[in-house]
Design a protein around this motif. Structure first.
Motif, short mmCIF file in Angstrom:
data_model
loop_
_atom_site.label_atom_id
_atom_site.label_comp_id
_atom_site.label_asym_id
_atom_site.label_seq_id
_atom_site.Cartn_x
_atom_site.Cartn_y
_atom_site.Cartn_z
N TYR B 2 41.77 61.85 18.34
CA TYR B 2 40.66 62.01 19.44
C TYR B 2 40.39 60.59 19.86
O TYR B 2 39.50 60.33 20.83
N GLU B 56 36.11 66.08 22.04
CA GLU B 56 35.72 67.34 21.31
C GLU B 56 35.17 68.33 22.58
O GLU B 56 35.44 69.58 22.60
N GLU B 86 34.29 73.69 18.52
CA GLU B 86 34.48 72.36 19.43
C GLU B 86 33.13 71.55 19.77
O GLU B 86 33.01 70.59 19.74
N HIS B 89 31.40 70.49 17.15
CA HIS B 89 32.00 68.89 16.76
C HIS B 89 31.37 67.80 17.55
O HIS B 89 31.15 66.78 17.12
N GLU B 169 38.07 72.92 10.76
CA GLU B 169 39.41 72.64 11.50
C GLU B 169 40.57 73.35 10.83
O GLU B 169 41.39 74.04 11.71
#
Ligand code: FE2
Ligand code: FE2
Lengths: 97, 325
Positions: B2, B56, B86, B89, B169
């Motif tokens: 990411y 995210e 998400e 996150h 996850e």
């Protein structure tokens, strides 16, 4: 560009789990007030049954010790080994103590 | 992963302090927000954690696309829970970045006006339900490769955010693989959809790790600081080694004729993705860049009156008890 900043304040979140442990810091979040902070904390930090109680504290209200003073701050306890039970030799014959 | 192509910032600090700082990192110490840190370390981390957080958040869009069209109520609630994770996150990571002296609104504004990036992978469209399977299996799978080692990164708040994220996850990857199994074992049309999703997401997933950084000075600095744990090639190799047998289990074909097991190196040989395409996507020319940023901007603009209204209400409520005294 002029911007009027209306950013929601930051809160530190503490959660107590099911098994009688004390509240533990889990992270932080933004919310406009304490009630909303509790609701947001429920959504963000207890999605998998992590807790049965939530505390929220404005981040600005936290006073932390100075990391540079670490040495002096904790030095006094270094020399006091007798505060630990293992300092004392108890003969095996005495049994469990 | 990411955070892609993170340039480390030059540091012009007192050499003595720098050496002491490096010694702490080498000793496995965790750096905490109030500790002294080099300016370059702080800036690089803001960029890296910020980009991770943005990914995210933007990453919710391709999956959010299918929430209302999930094939069953159960799949819908699962996907909803995944997308909600998400958002969480993103929030954990924004909070970690904020400990470095940047505000949430500043980070958001930098995403919205394009000064900060998010992962290239989220600029690809999700065209069929099988894409929900491929995204969970491959995209979350690739993210895990990178996030697991980051649990040991040197910056405390970042490491702790990673611990929370990693716990969540594996649900994401498993629900994706579960969708793939269902599709791969379904009708001929479902099989075709599953294969098509793999075809479209394979190379963009390999791109997530970024181009080879063996000779990058930025990567070397970040590794010294323990904010990057493995080279891009290393993680990509690990990902292919883990994923190729899973594709075989599904009875699907990885869209790479050169994919084959190399006994000598104990890993697969495989083709590189098209790096020109990768750089083009980063420049804003991927299939969905415009749409994603427009959607983020719309949500931010349309939510403005809510954010301000709630703040004004809170301020009024706070003022009342004082007035009554
Ligand atoms: Fe995530
Ligand atoms: Fe995920």
């Amino acid at each position: 560009m002029t911007k009027s900043r209306t950013e929601w304040p930051l809160w530190e979140i503490f959660i107590r789990g099911q098994h009688g442990m004390s509240h533990r810091h889990v992270g932080s979040l933004h919310a406009q007030d304490a009630d909303a902070a509790v609701r947001n904390a429920r959504d963000v930090y207890t999605r998998r049954n992590e807790g049965v109680s939530i505390w929220v504290v404005p981040s600005a209200s936290i006073t932390a010790s100075d990391p540079d003073a670490k040495g002096a701050l904790y030095e006094p306890s270094h020399s006091k080994v007798y505060r630990h039970p293992t300092f004392f030799d108890i003969p095996d014959d005495v049994g469990h103590m | 992963m990411y955070a892609q192509m993170i340039k480390s910032e030059a540091t012009q600090d007192d050499p003595e302090k720098l050496a002491a700082f490096q010694a702490r990192i080498d000793a496995g110490d965790t750096i905490e927000p109030k500790d002294w840190m080099p300016e370059g370390y702080r800036k690089t981390l803001i960029r890296q954690i910020g980009q991770h957080a943005h990914s995210e958040i933007v990453g919710q869009l391709p999956e959010g696309n299918w929430i209302t069209r999930a094939p069953t109520l159960e799949r819908k609630t699962i996907l909803l829970a995944k997308v909600q994770d998400e958002a969480g996150h993103g929030l954990y990571l924004y909070c970690a970045a904020e400990t470095l002296g940047v505000s949430r609104d500043e980070l958001t504004e930098m995403l919205l006006d394009g000064r900060m990036k998010y992962s290239s992978i989220f600029n690809y469209p999700t065209l069929t339900w099988a894409d929900m399977g491929a995204v969970g299996w491959l995209v979350d799978g690739a993210a895990i490769m990178n996030q697991v080692p980051l649990q040991r990164t040197s910056y405390g708040p970042y490491a702790r955010a990673m611990v929370r994220i990693c716990k969540e996850e594996s649900f994401h990857q498993r629900q994706g693989f579960d969708i793939m199994m269902k599709m791969a074992n379904g009708t001929a049309a479902q099989r075709r959809m599953a294969q098509d999703a793999l075809n479209r997401f394979w190379y963009p997933s390999l791109m997530m790790f970024g181009p080879s950084d063996q000779d990058s000075v930025h990567s070397a600095q970040s590794m010294k600081w323990r904010i990057k744990m493995n080279s891009n090639d290393e993680l990509r190799q690990k990902f292919v080694d883990q994923t190729a047998p899973q594709a075989a289990f599904l009875g699907l074909t990885v869209p790479d004729p050169d994919l084959c097991w190399n006994e000598e190196k104990g890993g697969y040989d495989f083709s590189q993705p098209d790096w020109d395409e990768f750089f083009d996507v980063l420049r804003g020319n991927g299939p969905c860049n415009t749409e994603r940023l427009a959607e983020q901007n719309r949500a931010w603009d349309e939510g403005k009156w809510v954010r301000e209204g709630l703040m004004a209400h809170a301020a009024k409520k706070n003022a009342q008890p004082i007035a009554a005294e």
